[in-house]
Design a protein around this motif. Structure first.
Motif, PDB file in Angstrom:
ATOM      1  N   GLN A 294      -1.767   1.572  -0.243  1.00  0.00           N
ATOM      2  CA  GLN A 294      -2.462   1.232   1.006  1.00  0.00           C
ATOM      3  C   GLN A 294      -3.418   0.062   0.744  1.00  0.00           C
ATOM      4  N   HIS A 295      -3.837  -0.064  -0.517  1.00  0.00           N
ATOM      5  CA  HIS A 295      -4.770  -1.129  -0.905  1.00  0.00           C
ATOM      6  C   HIS A 295      -4.039  -2.331  -1.486  1.00  0.00           C
ATOM      7  N   SER A 296      -2.733  -2.418  -1.228  1.00  0.00           N
ATOM      8  CA  SER A 296      -1.978  -3.495  -1.847  1.00  0.00           C
ATOM      9  C   SER A 296      -0.921  -4.066  -0.901  1.00  0.00           C
ATOM     10  N   PHE A 297      -0.136  -3.205  -0.288  1.00  0.00           N
ATOM     11  CA  PHE A 297       1.055  -3.653   0.424  1.00  0.00           C
ATOM     12  C   PHE A 297       0.986  -3.349   1.925  1.00  0.00           C
ATOM     13  N   LEU A 298       0.092  -2.457   2.309  1.00  0.00           N
ATOM     14  CA  LEU A 298       0.046  -1.994   3.698  1.00  0.00           C
ATOM     15  C   LEU A 298      -0.259  -3.124   4.675  1.00  0.00           C
ATOM     16  N   GLN A 299      -1.185  -4.004   4.292  1.00  0.00           N
ATOM     17  CA  GLN A 299      -1.536  -5.155   5.145  1.00  0.00           C
ATOM     18  C   GLN A 299      -0.284  -5.953   5.527  1.00  0.00           C
ATOM     19  N   LEU A 300       0.583  -6.179   4.549  1.00  0.00           N
ATOM     20  CA  LEU A 300       1.811  -6.948   4.798  1.00  0.00           C
ATOM     21  C   LEU A 300       2.742  -6.217   5.764  1.00  0.00           C
ATOM     22  N   ILE A 301       2.830  -4.892   5.613  1.00  0.00           N
ATOM     23  CA  ILE A 301       3.664  -4.110   6.541  1.00  0.00           C
ATOM     24  C   ILE A 301       3.096  -4.210   7.959  1.00  0.00           C
ATOM     25  N   MET A 302       1.772  -4.100   8.060  1.00  0.00           N
ATOM     26  CA  MET A 302       1.131  -4.041   9.374  1.00  0.00           C
ATOM     27  C   MET A 302       1.170  -5.371  10.119  1.00  0.00           C
ATOM     28  N   GLN A 303       0.955  -6.476   9.398  1.00  0.00           N
ATOM     29  CA  GLN A 303       0.803  -7.750  10.106  1.00  0.00           C
ATOM     30  C   GLN A 303       1.748  -8.852   9.640  1.00  0.00           C
ATOM     31  N   GLY A 304       2.537  -8.597   8.591  1.00  0.00           N
ATOM     32  CA  GLY A 304       3.474  -9.610   8.114  1.00  0.00           C
ATOM     33  C   GLY A 304       4.736  -9.632   8.968  1.00  0.00           C
ATOM     34  N   GLN A 305       5.694 -10.449   8.558  1.00  0.00           N
ATOM     35  CA  GLN A 305       6.980 -10.518   9.268  1.00  0.00           C
ATOM     36  C   GLN A 305       7.528  -9.108   9.496  1.00  0.00           C
ATOM     37  N   LYS A 306       8.075  -8.880  10.673  1.00  0.00           N
ATOM     38  CA  LYS A 306       8.588  -7.544  10.980  1.00  0.00           C
ATOM     39  C   LYS A 306      10.028  -7.424  10.496  1.00  0.00           C
ATOM     40  N   LYS A 308      10.935  -4.935   7.948  1.00  0.00           N
ATOM     41  CA  LYS A 308      10.982  -3.766   7.061  1.00  0.00           C
ATOM     42  C   LYS A 308      11.099  -2.459   7.841  1.00  0.00           C
ATOM     43  N   GLN A 362       2.526  -0.111  15.335  1.00  0.00           N
ATOM     44  CA  GLN A 362       2.956  -1.513  15.329  1.00  0.00           C
ATOM     45  C   GLN A 362       4.416  -1.658  15.731  1.00  0.00           C
TER      46      GLN A 362
ATOM     47  N   GLN B 265      -0.154  -7.084  -5.086  1.00  0.00           N
ATOM     48  CA  GLN B 265      -1.304  -6.944  -4.191  1.00  0.00           C
ATOM     49  C   GLN B 265      -1.802  -8.302  -3.709  1.00  0.00           C
ATOM     50  N   GLY B 268       0.969  -9.899  -1.334  1.00  0.00           N
ATOM     51  CA  GLY B 268       1.248  -9.130  -0.112  1.00  0.00           C
ATOM     52  C   GLY B 268       0.044  -9.046   0.805  1.00  0.00           C
ATOM     53  N   GLU B 269      -1.095  -8.675   0.244  1.00  0.00           N
ATOM     54  CA  GLU B 269      -2.275  -8.449   1.078  1.00  0.00           C
ATOM     55  C   GLU B 269      -2.906  -9.767   1.534  1.00  0.00           C
ATOM     56  N   GLY B 272       0.344 -11.544   4.152  1.00  0.00           N
ATOM     57  CA  GLY B 272       0.922 -10.799   5.280  1.00  0.00           C
ATOM     58  C   GLY B 272      -0.090 -10.718   6.413  1.00  0.00           C
ATOM     59  N   ARG B 280       3.147 -13.135  13.461  1.00  0.00           N
ATOM     60  CA  ARG B 280       3.270 -12.426  12.182  1.00  0.00           C
ATOM     61  C   ARG B 280       3.842 -13.358  11.123  1.00  0.00           C
ATOM     62  N   ARG B 281       3.112 -13.577  10.057  1.00  0.00           N
ATOM     63  CA  ARG B 281       3.575 -14.409   8.962  1.00  0.00           C
ATOM     64  C   ARG B 281       3.630 -13.556   7.693  1.00  0.00           C
ATOM     65  N   VAL B 407      -5.393  -2.953   7.638  1.00  0.00           N
ATOM     66  CA  VAL B 407      -5.495  -1.631   7.023  1.00  0.00           C
ATOM     67  C   VAL B 407      -6.583  -0.776   7.670  1.00  0.00           C
TER      68      VAL B 407
END
Lengths: 421, 421
Positions: A294-306, A308, A362, B265, B268-269, B272, B280-281, B407
Motif C-alpha cells: 500500500q506504501h509502494s504500488f497502490l498510488q499507481l493502481i489508484m491514479q495511474g493508467q487504468k 490493471k 475508482q 516504490q 510506481g508511487e 502513477g 491518468r498517467r 492512497v
C-alpha cells in the motif's frame, strides 16, 4: 475453503460473455484439453504417490536426523515447494528442518546457503525435469565436489527427481542414487502437486494427502459446474487482454510471498506466447504484499493508467497466537489510537478490505480469494484454482499454455559465448 | 562507476527527440524544479550530516554492544536502507549487527522478527515522516509495551527519525528519546540519502560519506551535461508511455533484490498520477532477478504482448571470493560441461549478456546499467541515477512526482471501519 467474489459484471458491455451457452462451450474445450493429456497436471490430485509414502516409511529414522534440506533446482523445481512451505510453516507438525534452495548462479547466494552446512545432517534433493538445466547441473556438480556425495556412506543424503527418460534419472540409477521419476507431460510450473513438490513437503512433515484432497475439491467444483467462477474469471481476463493487460495479485500477509512468485511464473510463462496465428499474446502478472505495498504500488493502481485488474488474496485467520496492539496513547499521536486493543490480524484484514473498497471506487475490476484458514487442504485448493485458471485463459488465448519456446534462444547464445571464447 | 548503454535510437521515429534543442529545453525544466525546492532530495549529496557523525562519535562504545537493529518503519522508511545494505553486506567493515524490520501488520512477521530479541543488545529506530503512519505507530506501541523502552535505563536503545514538525519528534523530545529530524520537503521514497537511510547505514558500519560522494558524481554528471544519458532515457520512456507502459528492471544478482523493491516504490508511487489535465498517467514497474527469473518471466518478455522496456542491472564483480564450477562430467549430461571450470560470477554475467541479446533480437527496447563494483560509492551513484530519472520522467508526464494523494482514500475507509463498528 476458498471464498470467491468479484465486481466483473460492472464491466461487461457484452452481457453474453457469462451466458450459459458461452460458459458451456468453453467448458467443453477445457474438458477436451484435460482428456487430451497434453498436460498431466489435471490428474495429479488423484495420484496415489505410493513411491513417496514408501520412501517416507522406510526412511523414518534417517529423516529424523535431517536438520537441513537443500533443494537444487530452479523455476518450477523450487517455486511451488517454497510457496506451500511458506504458507504453512506455522503448522505445529512442520518438522524443524531448515529448507534452503540452491537455485541460481549468484556466487554470493551459493556461499550464503551452504555456510555451516555439513552433509551429516543434510539431505540434498536435485530437481530437474530434463536433467540438463545449466544452473542446476552446475550447482549439482559444485555440491557433489564439495561434499563428495558419491562416497558410498553419503549416498543416502542425495535424492534426484526428474523425467523417466532424462539423463539425470539414468545417471542416478547407474550410481545407486535414489531417483524419483515424474511423467513427461508434467511441466515445471505445473509440477508442484507431483513428486517435485510432494516429496520435499512430505519430508518437511506436511500431510501431502490433504494437499491433494484440497486440489481435488477445486477440481470437482470446477468439473461439476459448467458455469463456475474460474471459467467466468478466465473469460473476463482473456476478453480484456487489451484493456487490462496487467493482472495484479495483492496478497495480504507475507506468508503468501512465495506463492506470489509461483503465481508470477505460472501466469507469465504459461500465457506469454505466440498464438495459433503467430500473434503475441499474454497477460502480465505482478504480485504484491499488503499492507507493505500500500506504501509502494497502490498510488499507481489508484491514479495511474487504468490497465490493471486486481485480485486480493487473504486468509481469515493467519496465526494461532493473536498479537494485539496495546492500549497506549502517545501524546500528539492520539489520532492513531482508533486501532488500539485490536489484533494485528484484524487490522491487516480491515486494511485489505479498505484497500479493496478504495480501488473499487475508482471503477477498476477487482476480485478476491479468501482462504478460510491456512491448512494443507486450503493450500491445495488455491494451487489448483490457479492452475485451472491458467489453463482456461490459455485456451481462450489460443496458445500452447505448457511450452516455453521463447527462452531457448538465450540458452543458445550462452552456449556460443562459451564455445567461441 | 556506472556504465550505461541502450538501443533506444532503433525505436526513434521522431529523430528530433534526442536533439540538442530538445534536450536543452528539458534540462532547463529540471533545473527549475531543482531550484524550486519542491523536493529537498536534490541537495542531499552535499549535506554535512553533522548530527549523525556526532551521534556516532559519542556513542561508539554503546554501538559496539549492539547485536540487533530493528527498524520500525514502512515504505520509504525501510526500503532504501534495506536496498543499500543488501547490496553491500559482503563489505568487510559491515558490522555484525542483524538488521530487521518491523514494517507491516502481519502478526506472523511480527512474532518472527522479535523472536529471541532482548532490549540489552538491540537498538530500535522508529522512522515515520509524519509520525502518524498506522503500521508504524501500532508496531511502535507494541514494542514500547513489550520492552518497556520508556524506563530510564532503556531509553538509549530507542531512536526516532521524523519531520521537524511531526508529533513523533515532539513526543521524543518530551520523553528524552534521541530524535533526529529531516526536512519537510524530503518525501519517503526520496529519503534514503537523508538521515532516514544514512543513520542506520552508519550504525551498520558503512562509509556514508562515500555513498553521498557517489550520489554527487551522478549529480555532477547530470548537471554538467545538458545532453546526458538520464535525460535521454527519460525522454524515451515518457514519450513511449502508451507503447511501452511497463518498465522491467532485470537485476542480475540477488544482492539487488531489495534495490528492486526500492525501485518499484520510487517508480510506481512517483509516476502513477493524474497529470495537470487530470488524466491518468504512469509507467508500471516490474523488477526481476536473473538468472532465476529467466525461468519465470523471460518467456512473457520474448513472446508476450510487446508492451515492455527492459533495463538490465548488473555488477562487474560480485564477490571477493570466486566460486568455480568443478571440472566434473556426469554421464549422459556432458552437454552441460561447457561451463566447467568457469566461475559462477562469469556464468551469471554471461547469462545476463545472453538474455539481453536474445531480447534485443525481438526488437524490444533495452538498456543496461553496469556497476564496476559493489561499493558505497557505486551504490550512491545508482540510487541518485534512479532518483533523477524519476524526476525527469515526472516532469515530462506533467505530474507531481512527490505526492501520493491516491492512497488517502483507503486510509479514510479504514478509520471509518473502526469507528463505526
Amino acid at each position: 475453503m476458498l471464498i470467491l467474489d468479484n465486481n466483473y459484471t460492472n464491466f461487461l458491455k457484452n452481457q453474453n460473455l457469462f451466458s450459459t451457452e458461452n460458459s458451456e462451450l468453453f467448458f467443453q474445450k477445457v474438458l477436451i484439453e484435460k482428456n487430451s493429456h497434453i498436460s498431466g497436471y489435471y490428474d495429479l490430485p488423484f495420484a496415489k504417490n505410493e513411491e513417496i509414502f514408501s520412501y517416507m516409511e522406510q526412511n523414518k529414522a534417517f529423516i529424523d536426523t535431517i536438520k537441513n534440506m537443500i533443494i537444487i533446482g530452479i523455476g518450477g523445481s523450487s517455486l511451488g515447494t517454497k510457496a506451500i512451505d511458506t504458507m504453512l510453516s506455522h503448522q505445529p507438525h512442520r518438522r524443524k528442518i531448515k529448507l534452503r534452495f540452491l537455485e541460481h548462479t549468484d556466487p554470493i547466494m551459493i556461499q550464503k546457503e551452504l555456510r555451516r552446512i555439513k552433509y551429516e545432517d543434510t539431505l540434498f534433493i536435485v530437481i530437474s525435469k530434463s536433467g540438463l538445466t545449466i544452473e542446476t547441473t552446475s550447482l549439482f556438480k559444485y555440491v557433489l565436489h564439495k561434499y563428495k556425495l558419491l562416497d558410498n556412506n553419503k549416498k543416502k543424503h542425495l535424492l534426484t527427481i526428474s523425467d523417466h527418460e532424462s539423463p539425470l534419472f539414468k545417471w542416478s540409477n547407474a550410481n545407486n542414487i535414489k531417483a524419483f521419476a515424474i511423467n513427461q507431460n508434467i511441466g515445471g510450473r505445473f509440477s508442484v502437486l507431483s513428486t517435485i513438490g510432494l516429496l520435499p513437503l512430505a519430508i518437511l512433515g506436511y500431510n501431502i494427502q490433504s494437499i491433494l484432497n484440497g486440489a481435488a475439491i477445486t477440481n470437482n467444483n470446477f468439473f461439476n459446474d459448467k458455469n463456475n467462477q474460474i471459467l467466468k474469471k478466465a473469460l473476463f481476463l482473456a476478453k480484456n487482454e487489451n484493456n487490462f493487460p496487467i493482472n495484479v495479485l495483492f496478497s495480504y500477509s507475507s506468508v503468501f510471498r512465495h506463492f506470489n512468485s509461483w503465481y508470477v511464473q505460472l501466469w507469465g510463462e504459461s500465457l506469454g506466447k505466440l498464438d495459433v496465428y503467430k500473434k503475441r499474446r499474454g497477460l502480465t502478472p505482478i504480485a504484491l504484499i499488503g499492507s507493505i505495498d500500500q506504501h509502494s504500488f497502490l498510488q499507481l493502481i489508484m491514479q495511474g493508467q487504468k490497465n490493471k485488474t486486481i485480485t486480493f488474496l487473504n486468509a481469515e485467520k493467519l496465526s494461532q497466537k493473536q498479537v494485539f496492539i496495546p492500549n497506549i496513547s502517545l501524546q500528539g499521536m492520539e489520532s492513531t489510537d482508533f486501532v488500539n486493543k485490536t489484533s494485528f490480524n484484524t487490522l491487516l484484514k480491515l486494511q485489505c478490505i479498505s484497500t479493496k473498497e478504495s480501488i473499487i471506487s475508482q471503477n477498476i475490476p477487482v476480485d478476491s480469494i479468501t482462504l478460510s484458514n491456512l491448512t494443507e487442504s486450503s493450500a491445495g485448493e488455491l494451487i489448483f484454482y490457479y492452475e485451472l485458471l491458467t489453463s482456461c485463459v490459455g485456451i481462450l488465448l489460443q496458445i500452447d499454455t505448457y511450452n516455453q519456446p521463447g527462452v531457448e534462444f538465450g540458452k543458445k547464445i550462452l552456449r556460443e559465448k562459451f564455445t567461441h571464447s
